[in-house]
Design a protein around this motif. Structure first.
Motif, PDB file in Angstrom:
ATOM      1  N   GLU A 127      11.238  81.703  44.885  1.00 34.25           N
ATOM      2  CA  GLU A 127      10.900  83.101  44.652  1.00 34.25           C
ATOM      3  C   GLU A 127      12.118  83.902  44.209  1.00 34.25           C
ATOM      4  OE1 GLU A 127       9.261  84.586  48.258  1.00 34.25           O
ATOM      5  OE2 GLU A 127       7.662  83.083  48.361  1.00 34.25           O
ATOM      6  N   LEU A 128      13.313  83.368  44.485  1.00 32.90           N
ATOM      7  CA  LEU A 128      14.542  84.112  44.212  1.00 32.90           C
ATOM      8  C   LEU A 128      15.337  83.541  43.047  1.00 32.90           C
ATOM      9  CD1 LEU A 128      15.753  84.454  47.924  1.00 32.90           C
ATOM     10  CD2 LEU A 128      14.450  86.133  46.600  1.00 32.90           C
ATOM     11  N   ALA A 129      15.030  82.312  42.659  1.00 38.85           N
ATOM     12  CA  ALA A 129      15.839  81.664  41.611  1.00 38.85           C
ATOM     13  C   ALA A 129      14.952  80.908  40.634  1.00 38.85           C
ATOM     14  CB  ALA A 129      16.835  80.699  42.249  1.00 38.85           C
ATOM     15  N   THR A 175      21.805  66.589  38.639  1.00 40.33           N
ATOM     16  CA  THR A 175      22.183  67.972  38.899  1.00 40.33           C
ATOM     17  C   THR A 175      20.987  68.915  38.813  1.00 40.33           C
ATOM     18  OG1 THR A 175      24.345  67.542  37.897  1.00 40.33           O
ATOM     19  CG2 THR A 175      23.770  69.840  38.285  1.00 40.33           C
ATOM     20  N   VAL A 176      20.827  69.773  39.837  1.00 41.09           N
ATOM     21  CA  VAL A 176      19.819  70.834  39.836  1.00 41.09           C
ATOM     22  C   VAL A 176      20.538  72.159  39.613  1.00 41.09           C
ATOM     23  CG1 VAL A 176      18.102  72.068  41.223  1.00 41.09           C
ATOM     24  CG2 VAL A 176      18.248  69.572  41.338  1.00 41.09           C
ATOM     25  N   ILE A 177      19.948  73.031  38.783  1.00 38.52           N
ATOM     26  CA  ILE A 177      20.576  74.313  38.464  1.00 38.52           C
ATOM     27  C   ILE A 177      19.712  75.451  38.991  1.00 38.52           C
ATOM     28  CG2 ILE A 177      21.373  75.835  36.619  1.00 38.52           C
ATOM     29  CD1 ILE A 177      21.769  73.373  34.889  1.00 38.52           C
ATOM     30  N   LEU A 178      20.365  76.413  39.678  1.00 33.11           N
ATOM     31  CA  LEU A 178      19.688  77.616  40.164  1.00 33.11           C
ATOM     32  C   LEU A 178      20.206  78.810  39.372  1.00 33.11           C
ATOM     33  CD1 LEU A 178      20.037  77.093  44.041  1.00 33.11           C
ATOM     34  CD2 LEU A 178      18.286  76.167  42.521  1.00 33.11           C
ATOM     35  N   THR A 227      25.042  81.545  38.541  1.00 31.11           N
ATOM     36  CA  THR A 227      24.441  80.207  38.462  1.00 31.11           C
ATOM     37  C   THR A 227      24.998  79.326  39.581  1.00 31.11           C
ATOM     38  OG1 THR A 227      24.236  80.381  36.052  1.00 31.11           O
ATOM     39  CG2 THR A 227      24.069  78.193  37.017  1.00 31.11           C
ATOM     40  N   VAL A 228      24.100  78.584  40.215  1.00 34.74           N
ATOM     41  CA  VAL A 228      24.503  77.671  41.280  1.00 34.74           C
ATOM     42  C   VAL A 228      24.117  76.252  40.858  1.00 34.74           C
ATOM     43  CG1 VAL A 228      24.200  76.999  43.696  1.00 34.74           C
ATOM     44  CG2 VAL A 228      24.212  79.427  43.071  1.00 34.74           C
TER      45      VAL A 228
END
Length: 267
Positions: free
Chosen positions: A137-139, A148-151, A182-183
């Motif tokens: 809901e936030l990213a 790799t997962v990107i937020l 970005t995370v």
């Protein structure tokens, strides 16, 4: 009969017991001329040559280990839902005890994966301004590559500190790396240490589940004791049945834990 005579009697009885395979007996009675052994399943056995005043010695059951195992189920509480229904809403009680198990199983699926799936990450709970939100809901969540997962936190940059905290406390063994809004979440290799950490997390979730079931059990038992005009025997009987019911659900949760830990540890 003095103490040394008593011990001699018991020793002699044990020798005979081993020969005739006596597992249960009521008592040993020493009279002027003999010693009489009364058993549960056979006639009395006589040991002669005892010249003492009559005395009875009640002795514990010296059943062999294998016989103790057979008797383990003796005294087991039988759960009678009809009887419990006299004082307790049984359906409601069962649902309350089942709920922690369902939550534990859901947590196992979402948070205890050997491979940190996107689904596990999306469902992470993040507390923001006193309210709980799922991470999705936030990213905006995407994958740069399988590792790799990107937020993308551009929409809610103020949530980044709480998001990082949620990820670090998730038990998914993720080490987030922030660049602006970005995370990046590198997916770790499955190591023995990672497996053991996940297994420990599973145990903690089980303990939480077990304690929740016991809380339901104890709360209901307390309410029973406050009821007026009810037989104490009935209350005690239903209390024992409720404890047995709680133990049944805890045992079910424990089996689920064992299965999950075998999966995580590769046993």
């Amino acid at each position: 009969m003095n103490s040394s005579s008593i011990f001699r009697v018991i020793r002699q009885f044990r020798n005979i017991r081993n020969e005739i395979n006596i597992h249960e007996f009521h008592s040993i009675t020493a009279s002027r001329n003999c010693l009489q052994i009364q058993t549960n399943c056979s006639p009395s056995y006589i040991l002669p040559n005892f010249n003492r005043n009559t005395v009875s010695i009640v002795i514990r059951n010296y059943a062999k280990g294998k016989d103790r195992k057979k008797e383990k189920g003796v005294g087991k509480v039988v759960i009678n839902e009809n009887e419990m229904a006299q004082l307790v809403n049984v359906d409601s009680l069962k649902k309350q005890m089942e709920s922690p198990i369902s939550l534990m199983k859901e947590s196992f699926i979402k948070n205890l994966s050997l491979r940190s799936s996107a689904g596990s990450i999306e469902s992470l709970v993040v507390t923001l301004d006193g309210e709980e939100h799922m991470l999705q809901e936030l990213a905006q969540i995407s994958r740069k590559n399988p590792k790799t997962v990107i937020l993308n936190m551009a929409t809610f940059p103020q949530a980044i500190p709480e998001v990082l905290k949620s990820i670090q406390n998730s038990g998914l063994n993720l080490n987030p790396q922030q660049e602006g809004t970005t995370v990046f979440l590198p997916i770790p290799k499955v190591t023995k240490e990672h497996r053991e950490n996940l297994s420990k997390n599973a145990k903690q979730l089980f303990i939480k589940c077990r304690d929740s079931i016991k809380d339901v059990q104890n709360k209901t038992i307390k309410s029973l004791k406050r009821k007026d005009g009810v037989s104490e025997d009935l209350v005690r009987n239903i209390e024992n049945q409720m404890k047995a019911l709680g133990d049944k659900y805890i045992s079910e949760a424990e089996k689920i834990l064992e299965s999950k830990q075998k999966e995580l540890l590769g046993d």
